[in-house]
Write an enzyme that holds these catalytic residues in place. Structure first.
Site, PDB file in Angstrom:
ATOM      1  N   ARG A  48     -69.087  35.259  48.146  1.00 42.82           N
ATOM      2  CA  ARG A  48     -69.481  35.135  46.742  1.00 42.82           C
ATOM      3  C   ARG A  48     -69.243  36.461  46.026  1.00 42.82           C
ATOM      4  O   ARG A  48     -68.925  37.469  46.607  1.00 42.82           O
ATOM      5  CB  ARG A  48     -70.955  34.726  46.619  1.00 42.82           C
ATOM      6  CG  ARG A  48     -71.241  33.258  46.899  1.00 42.82           C
ATOM      7  CD  ARG A  48     -72.361  32.759  45.990  1.00 42.82           C
ATOM      8  NE  ARG A  48     -71.977  32.865  44.579  1.00 42.82           N
ATOM      9  CZ  ARG A  48     -72.854  32.766  43.565  1.00 42.82           C
ATOM     10  NH1 ARG A  48     -74.135  32.567  43.824  1.00 42.82           N
ATOM     11  NH2 ARG A  48     -72.444  32.874  42.315  1.00 42.82           N
ATOM     12  N   ARG A  67     -71.605  36.680  52.888  1.00 40.41           N
ATOM     13  CA  ARG A  67     -72.974  36.332  53.237  1.00 40.41           C
ATOM     14  C   ARG A  67     -72.990  35.673  54.615  1.00 40.41           C
ATOM     15  O   ARG A  67     -72.352  34.647  54.829  1.00 40.41           O
ATOM     16  CB  ARG A  67     -73.575  35.432  52.162  1.00 40.41           C
ATOM     17  CG  ARG A  67     -73.565  36.120  50.784  1.00 40.41           C
ATOM     18  CD  ARG A  67     -74.171  35.290  49.681  1.00 40.41           C
ATOM     19  NE  ARG A  67     -74.250  36.069  48.446  1.00 40.41           N
ATOM     20  CZ  ARG A  67     -74.824  35.638  47.325  1.00 40.41           C
ATOM     21  NH1 ARG A  67     -75.360  34.430  47.279  1.00 40.41           N
ATOM     22  NH2 ARG A  67     -74.857  36.429  46.255  1.00 40.41           N
ATOM     23  N   ASP A  73     -78.822  34.528  47.733  1.00 39.58           N
ATOM     24  CA  ASP A  73     -78.639  35.891  47.235  1.00 39.58           C
ATOM     25  C   ASP A  73     -79.278  36.918  48.161  1.00 39.58           C
ATOM     26  O   ASP A  73     -78.734  38.008  48.357  1.00 39.58           O
ATOM     27  CB  ASP A  73     -79.249  36.027  45.836  1.00 39.58           C
ATOM     28  CG  ASP A  73     -78.475  35.253  44.772  1.00 39.58           C
ATOM     29  OD1 ASP A  73     -77.304  34.888  45.036  1.00 39.58           O
ATOM     30  OD2 ASP A  73     -79.032  35.011  43.696  1.00 39.58           O
ATOM     31  N   GLU A 242     -76.605  39.479  33.671  1.00 39.50           N
ATOM     32  CA  GLU A 242     -75.389  40.097  34.209  1.00 39.50           C
ATOM     33  C   GLU A 242     -74.428  40.437  33.074  1.00 39.50           C
ATOM     34  O   GLU A 242     -74.298  39.690  32.104  1.00 39.50           O
ATOM     35  CB  GLU A 242     -74.735  39.152  35.219  1.00 39.50           C
ATOM     36  CG  GLU A 242     -75.602  38.958  36.456  1.00 39.50           C
ATOM     37  CD  GLU A 242     -75.211  37.747  37.266  1.00 39.50           C
ATOM     38  OE1 GLU A 242     -75.307  37.815  38.505  1.00 39.50           O
ATOM     39  OE2 GLU A 242     -74.839  36.723  36.670  1.00 39.50           O
ATOM     40  N   ARG A 258     -74.653  37.914  29.999  1.00 41.77           N
ATOM     41  CA  ARG A 258     -75.175  36.586  30.332  1.00 41.77           C
ATOM     42  C   ARG A 258     -76.460  36.317  29.554  1.00 41.77           C
ATOM     43  O   ARG A 258     -77.385  37.129  29.552  1.00 41.77           O
ATOM     44  CB  ARG A 258     -75.429  36.506  31.833  1.00 41.77           C
ATOM     45  CG  ARG A 258     -76.046  35.199  32.325  1.00 41.77           C
ATOM     46  CD  ARG A 258     -76.137  35.229  33.849  1.00 41.77           C
ATOM     47  NE  ARG A 258     -76.811  34.046  34.385  1.00 41.77           N
ATOM     48  CZ  ARG A 258     -76.859  33.752  35.685  1.00 41.77           C
ATOM     49  NH1 ARG A 258     -76.287  34.564  36.564  1.00 41.77           N
ATOM     50  NH2 ARG A 258     -77.483  32.661  36.109  1.00 41.77           N
ATOM     51  N   ARG A 320     -71.257  24.606  35.712  1.00 41.71           N
ATOM     52  CA  ARG A 320     -70.287  25.614  36.110  1.00 41.71           C
ATOM     53  C   ARG A 320     -68.972  24.937  36.495  1.00 41.71           C
ATOM     54  O   ARG A 320     -68.614  24.804  37.663  1.00 41.71           O
ATOM     55  CB  ARG A 320     -70.854  26.470  37.254  1.00 41.71           C
ATOM     56  CG  ARG A 320     -72.048  27.306  36.808  1.00 41.71           C
ATOM     57  CD  ARG A 320     -72.579  28.203  37.915  1.00 41.71           C
ATOM     58  NE  ARG A 320     -73.660  29.040  37.420  1.00 41.71           N
ATOM     59  CZ  ARG A 320     -74.272  29.983  38.138  1.00 41.71           C
ATOM     60  NH1 ARG A 320     -73.896  30.211  39.399  1.00 41.71           N
ATOM     61  NH2 ARG A 320     -75.245  30.712  37.617  1.00 41.71           N
ATOM     62  N   TYR A 348     -68.569  32.515  39.144  1.00 44.85           N
ATOM     63  CA  TYR A 348     -68.331  33.915  38.812  1.00 44.85           C
ATOM     64  C   TYR A 348     -66.837  34.235  38.849  1.00 44.85           C
ATOM     65  O   TYR A 348     -66.084  33.679  39.652  1.00 44.85           O
ATOM     66  CB  TYR A 348     -69.058  34.823  39.810  1.00 44.85           C
ATOM     67  CG  TYR A 348     -70.553  34.907  39.634  1.00 44.85           C
ATOM     68  CD1 TYR A 348     -71.296  33.828  39.173  1.00 44.85           C
ATOM     69  CD2 TYR A 348     -71.233  36.078  39.950  1.00 44.85           C
ATOM     70  CE1 TYR A 348     -72.662  33.908  39.034  1.00 44.85           C
ATOM     71  CE2 TYR A 348     -72.604  36.175  39.813  1.00 44.85           C
ATOM     72  CZ  TYR A 348     -73.320  35.079  39.354  1.00 44.85           C
ATOM     73  OH  TYR A 348     -74.684  35.173  39.211  1.00 44.85           O
ATOM     74  N   GLU A 364     -64.847  32.228  41.817  1.00 41.80           N
ATOM     75  CA  GLU A 364     -65.470  31.319  42.772  1.00 41.80           C
ATOM     76  C   GLU A 364     -65.050  29.892  42.441  1.00 41.80           C
ATOM     77  O   GLU A 364     -65.218  29.437  41.306  1.00 41.80           O
ATOM     78  CB  GLU A 364     -66.993  31.450  42.713  1.00 41.80           C
ATOM     79  CG  GLU A 364     -67.498  32.822  43.121  1.00 41.80           C
ATOM     80  CD  GLU A 364     -68.984  33.000  42.918  1.00 41.80           C
ATOM     81  OE1 GLU A 364     -69.567  33.876  43.570  1.00 41.80           O
ATOM     82  OE2 GLU A 364     -69.566  32.261  42.083  1.00 41.80           O
TER      83      GLU A 364
END
Length: 380
Positions: A48, A67, A73, A242, A258, A320, A348, A364
């Site tokens: 990510r 990750r 996260d 962000e 954002r 998204r 993103y 992404e």
């Protein structure tokens, strides 16, 4: 009629020149490549937070959070990097430049900056920013950096920014994600600036770190405070999140932010700093209603220090999906132009300059199942 001052006459002359310049851009995607794919097998579960930047030798460096155990996260991670030496036409092997082993809340990207004075590359990242691993005996939470003096082939050990500024100890600050800048114009020419937001919901605000000594010491400045300040936020409150910044040719820093809790609209926040990122006056803030956004990280690129800005995001008010490239011919005042990149799931993204007729984009793709690189020809 009052006589114009020399300064006023100069401003009018510059304005007339800018107005007289017209640009024609007809971009198209030259090629697309998957550069990271998530998998249930192996040592990485999910890739990510893609970042891409061009370093002074012309190479492109792409970074991501690898990750290890889940897409969450908070969790153990590598910081992954891949290199292209031909404008993104091919990519070298995947390398892990940082490793937090099995820390329950370890590494997070982050921004990447290039110091053109020293030709050094600086990667800003966080450790334990979600406070999950406090008391485990590991290094303190906060903001760290690693540097490379050879265009990303080798990296230093992590340095806590608080080592030179105790006020930054245990700082909860999420940089970017994206890239930071080095100012090319006054005021504060040569300053390194990277902006981000605080993760705490009650006091979340956009703020910036800046360095005037090549990244040796850093100071934190407040950009835009969330409102109502000190209270738990709810839908409709002003909560800047962000952020990606660029510098305009007049030395102003422009931030595209954002709009985390959909203040006023499902669109982006834009703000300006006239003092090198130390402050972003509320009077400079605008809601960019033409940049519809589903509450996600977007990217902004000043193309070769002129009036052309590019912006990428999932161009949808609620989901998204529909990754789109927008461009402005008037330094971000308006964004009347757009081109679809990918209609399906996309989140993103990060833009980079390649050359005078090409830009690159990492994003992404397909519900974060992969990270893809897109090479775009502009036809200027």
């Amino acid at each position: 009629m009052a006589k114009l001052t020399v300064q006023q006459s100069l401003l009018l002359t510059i304005s007339s020149i800018l107005v007289s310049v017209t640009y024609s851009i007809n971009p198209f995607v030259l090629e697309e490549q998957l550069i990271w794919e998530s998998s249930d097998e192996g040592e990485v579960s999910t890739y990510r937070i893609p970042i891409i930047i061009q370093v002074p030798n012309g190479d492109l460096l792409a970074f991501s959070e690898a990750r290890k155990y889940s897409a969450a996260d908070a969790g153990a991670k590598f910081i992954a990097m891949r290199r292209s030496s031909n404008g993104g036409q091919s990519w070298g092997e995947n390398t892990f430049i940082l490793n937090d082993y099995k820390i329950p809340d370890g590494l997070n990207l982050g921004t990447v900056l290039v110091d053109s004075v020293t030709n050094s590359t600086i990667l800003i990242h966080t450790f334990c920013v979600h406070s999950v691993c406090n008391g485990t005996g590991e290094k303190p939470s906060g903001v760290f950096m690693v540097t490379s003096s050879n265009f990303g082939y080798t990296w230093s050990d992590p340095v806590n920014l608080a080592e030179k500024n105790p006020e930054l100890m245990d700082l909860h600050f999420d940089p970017g994600p994206g890239y930071g800048i080095q100012k090319k114009h006054p005021p504060h020419k040569g300053r390194l600036v990277t902006c981000g937001h605080g993760p705490d919901a009650e006091v979340r605000s956009m703020s910036c770190l800046h360095s005037d000594d090549g990244g040796i010491t850093w100071q934190l400045s407040l950009g835009l405070a969330g409102l109502p300040f000190g209270e738990t936020k709810k839908t409709g409150d002003f909560v800047p999140g962000e952020v990606q910044i660029v510098e305009l040719k007049n030395g102003t820093i422009l931030a595209n932010v954002r709009n985390t809790y959909s203040f006023h609209c499902n669109c982006r926040i834009q703000a300006l700093s006239f003092d090198g990122g130390s402050t972003f006056p509320m009077t400079s803030m605008r809601m960019k209603q033409e940049l519809i956004d589903p509450n996600v990280c977007g990217s902004l690129l000043n193309f070769n220090d002129n009036q052309i800005l590019f912006f990428s995001n999932p161009f949808n008010a609620g989901s998204r999906v529909n990754l789109t490239l927008h461009w402005s011919l008037d330094a971000g005042n308006t964004y009347p132009n757009l081109m679809n990149i990918y209609e399906k799931g996309s989140a993103y993204s990060c833009l980079t300059y390649i050359d005078e007729n090409h830009i690159g984009l990492v994003y992404e793709k397909d519900n974060i199942s992969s990270i893809s690189y897109v090479r775009i020809q502009l036809n200027l």
